[in-house]
Motif scaffolding. Structure first.
Motif, PDB file in Angstrom:
ATOM      1  N   VAL A 177     -19.539  78.580  27.254  1.00 50.89           N
ATOM      2  CA  VAL A 177     -19.823  77.191  26.860  1.00 50.89           C
ATOM      3  C   VAL A 177     -19.734  77.065  25.344  1.00 50.89           C
TER       4      VAL A 177
ATOM      5  N   LEU B 137     -25.726  74.162  25.843  1.00 52.72           N
ATOM      6  CA  LEU B 137     -25.508  72.976  26.672  1.00 52.72           C
ATOM      7  C   LEU B 137     -26.019  71.716  25.988  1.00 52.72           C
ATOM      8  N   ALA B 138     -27.162  71.837  25.283  1.00 54.86           N
ATOM      9  CA  ALA B 138     -27.758  70.653  24.663  1.00 54.86           C
ATOM     10  C   ALA B 138     -26.856  70.085  23.575  1.00 54.86           C
TER      11      ALA B 138
ATOM     12  N   ILE C 259     -19.948  73.098  33.025  1.00 53.73           N
ATOM     13  CA  ILE C 259     -20.020  74.364  33.768  1.00 53.73           C
ATOM     14  C   ILE C 259     -18.717  74.615  34.534  1.00 53.73           C
TER      15      ILE C 259
ATOM     16  N   ALA D  40     -26.559  63.194  31.887  1.00 57.20           N
ATOM     17  CA  ALA D  40     -26.707  64.589  31.468  1.00 57.20           C
ATOM     18  C   ALA D  40     -26.285  65.542  32.582  1.00 57.20           C
ATOM     19  N   VAL D  41     -26.655  65.199  33.840  1.00 51.49           N
ATOM     20  CA  VAL D  41     -26.291  66.085  34.953  1.00 51.49           C
ATOM     21  C   VAL D  41     -24.776  66.110  35.143  1.00 51.49           C
TER      22      VAL D  41
ATOM     23  N   ILE E 119     -29.470  77.228  26.714  1.00 49.03           N
ATOM     24  CA  ILE E 119     -29.932  75.848  26.541  1.00 49.03           C
ATOM     25  C   ILE E 119     -29.347  75.189  25.276  1.00 49.03           C
TER      26      ILE E 119
ATOM     27  N   PHE F 106     -23.309  68.138  32.389  1.00 52.25           N
ATOM     28  CA  PHE F 106     -23.647  69.536  32.619  1.00 52.25           C
ATOM     29  C   PHE F 106     -22.702  70.156  33.649  1.00 52.25           C
TER      30      PHE F 106
ATOM     31  N   TRP G  55     -23.859  69.479  23.627  1.00 52.40           N
ATOM     32  CA  TRP G  55     -22.839  68.545  24.131  1.00 52.40           C
ATOM     33  C   TRP G  55     -23.299  67.101  24.058  1.00 52.40           C
TER      34      TRP G  55
END
Lengths: 203, 352
Positions: free
Chosen positions: B255, B104-105, B35, B27-28, B101, B31, B107
């Motif tokens: 995003v 991003l979630a 970004i 996830a990181v 949030i 992320f 994805w």
């Protein structure tokens, strides 16, 4: 306690707190937001029961559409909370009766489960099969066995939409409206006329 | 599931900790990549629109201006975050988070290359739709919490616009689901195998157009950017935001742009499949599905976003509502009916 159980109690506790928040919040916008929060938590509870279709549809329909419109309306209204609180004791008996009816309904659903109905236990057993697709199973049942009630429900919803539009539509006299088809059909030569003129010369 | 090398590496941990560690790391990484893409998209936007308007655009910071996004972030970070005294403090601070949030979630379910999506869930399409509709809360709450008339007007416009276009978007996706017979995004891509003409845009062209244009409207991009129409309501819902709080809204918007491009690529343009697959005379490495195909498709749609912004004047508000309710929804309904007929009479490359 297993991890799913801990998660269940955590989310259920938050859900109950959020639901209490809905009826105690002084600001109507806060109450609506508490309701959104409650919906999200109940969606998580459904996810824990592996009913992912119902969970996501709850988030999609109630959080994504219904509550957005609800907030839209609530934000624009100037609700006087003190006035809304008047007559609490007068309506309390009615409220208690409705609450009891809901409790009885929930209890009856739990009671039916204990009878060991064939269809319910078959559904519960099939959920453990690897590759079981909850969404597909629901769709197949809805569009084959329960097709007729499903379509009746759809027609009732359509009727509600039409009724809502008919009830709120007002035609006032002397209202100016645009005819978009005519606007689109306009060409530059309809609006602008270019005139050829001889230049005036000073002699 | 956890790949073998990761489970070997983490073998000393209990299984559920392995699970958490692996998905946390994935996830990181995802992320950070999203970004970074978003950061360079802001640069690309200024350069592309610069070219379209026959000027240069930012090219001073770093080679070709490549460090410009980082300079922008640095600038925004050192700025003061002003909180209006009559605002609702809690919601004012939470609103930017509520909008970034979900963006991003979402994805998590996008299949990035053959055989990989962070979470390859059965109801992936519904998950995407649910999250993209949850993003509107950030905007509405920002407008309301700021206690400013301009911000509130922007929020009201956002709510009406998003609800209208979500319906059209949902119907367009229904067409894709009917064709692929699945709600799983990987299945939807697999169902489009066989080169550029078996991608769904060819058979579902009206739905593809409606989906992408609704995506433009959902992300509040030009020509549908009345939510922040600066000539009427200054900056719309984020008029009271400054510094990083504003930057978070900015991140959410960009995003979401990348997300809509990715969704269009997955639903109508075959995701990571090669458009040249199955054509004689094309070398095998060009026919193979690859992440780069997906990346190219996303880049093309993002370019369209920028291109439209530089080309079209802003829609009037009543025209936006008319387009959403009176044109897009009937178009999608008609095409779903046509598609139903095509499915029944087996016209087209559908999966049976």
């Amino acid at each position: 306690m297993s991890i799913p159980e801990i998660l269940f109690y955590a989310f259920a506790a938050v859900l109950v707190v959020a639901a209490i928040g809905v009826i105690t919040a002084r600001n109507p916008v806060h109450a609506a937001l508490f309701l959104v929060f409650a919906f999200f938590n109940s969606a998580v509870l459904w996810l824990l029961m592996e009913a992912e279709f119902l969970a996501i549809v709850l988030a999609l329909v109630y959080v994504g559409a219904v509550m957005v419109l609800f907030l839209f309306v609530v934000m624009m209204l100037d609700i006087n909370v003190a006035q809304m609180r008047q007559g609490f004791t007068r309506y309390a008996p009615l409220g208690i009766v409705i609450a009891l009816i809901v409790v009885a309904e929930i209890a009856s659903v739990v009671w039916v489960r204990s009878l060991g109905d064939e269809e319910l236990s078959a559904a519960a057993a099939s959920a453990d099969v690897v590759g079981y697709n909850n969404t597909r199973a629901l769709g197949e049942l809805l569009y084959s066995k329960y097709l007729y009630p499903f379509e009746v429900a759809a027609v009732i919803l359509l009727l509600a939409i039409v009724a809502a539009i008919v009830l709120t539509m007002r035609r006032r006299a002397g209202m100016k409206q645009q005819d978009v088809a005519r606007q689109v059909a306009v060409r530059a030569r309809d609006r602008v006329r270019i005139v050829k003129m001889e230049a005036e010369k000073e002699t | 599931m956890i790949p073998e090398f990761a489970s070997n590496l983490l073998a000393f941990l209990p299984e559920w900790v392995q699970f958490v560690v692996w998905y946390g790391v994935v996830a990181v990484i995802l992320f950070i990549s999203v970004i970074l893409t978003m950061a360079f998209l802001t640069l690309a936007e200024r350069r592309v629109i610069g070219s379209i308007q026959a000027r240069i655009g930012p090219n001073r910071v770093g080679p070709f201006g490549l460090l410009q996004p980082f300079a922008d972030v640095l600038k925004l970070m050192v700025k003061e975050i002003v909180i209006p005294s009559n605002s609702n403090r809690f919601l004012f601070v939470v609103a930017p988070l509520l909008s970034v949030i979900p963006a991003l979630a979402a994805w998590a379910v996008i299949p990035l290359w053959p055989g990989f999506a962070v979470a390859d869930i059965n109801a992936g399409v519904l998950y995407l739709l649910a999250l993209s509709s949850a993003g509107v809360y950030g905007i509405i709450l920002a407008g309301w919490a700021a206690n400013s008339k301009y911000a509130f007007l922007g929020a009201m416009r956002a709510a009406a616009q998003m609800v209208a276009y979500e319906i059209a978007m949902g119907f367009a996706v229904v067409g894709v689901i009917m064709a692929a017979q699945s709600l799983n995004l990987t299945d939807i891509i697999e169902a489009q195998r066989g080169g550029v003409l078996s991608f769904y845009w060819f058979w579902l062209l009206p739905l593809a157009v409606v989906f992408f244009v609704s995506g433009l409207a959902e992300t509040n991009r030009a020509p549908f950017d009345v939510v922040e129409g600066e000539s009427e309501i200054v900056a719309g819902f984020h008029v009271e935001y400054s510094g990083m709080a504003f930057a978070v809204f900015f991140v959410a918007e960009y995003v979401n742009m990348i997300l809509v491009s990715a969704m269009t690529a997955v639903f109508f343009f075959g995701g990571w499949l090669s458009p040249l697959e199955g054509y004689p005379g094309v070398p095998a490495w060009l026919q193979a599905p690859h992440f780069l195909w997906f990346f190219l498709k996303i880049s093309f749609f993002l370019f369209c976003f920028l291109w439209f912004r530089a080309t079209f004047p802003r829609y009037r508000y009543d025209q936006i509502m008319r387009l959403g309710w009176k044109i897009f929804i009937p178009v999608t309904l008609v095409w779903i009916f046509v598609e139903g007929l095509m499915l029944v009479y087996e016209i087209g490359p559908w999966r049976s």
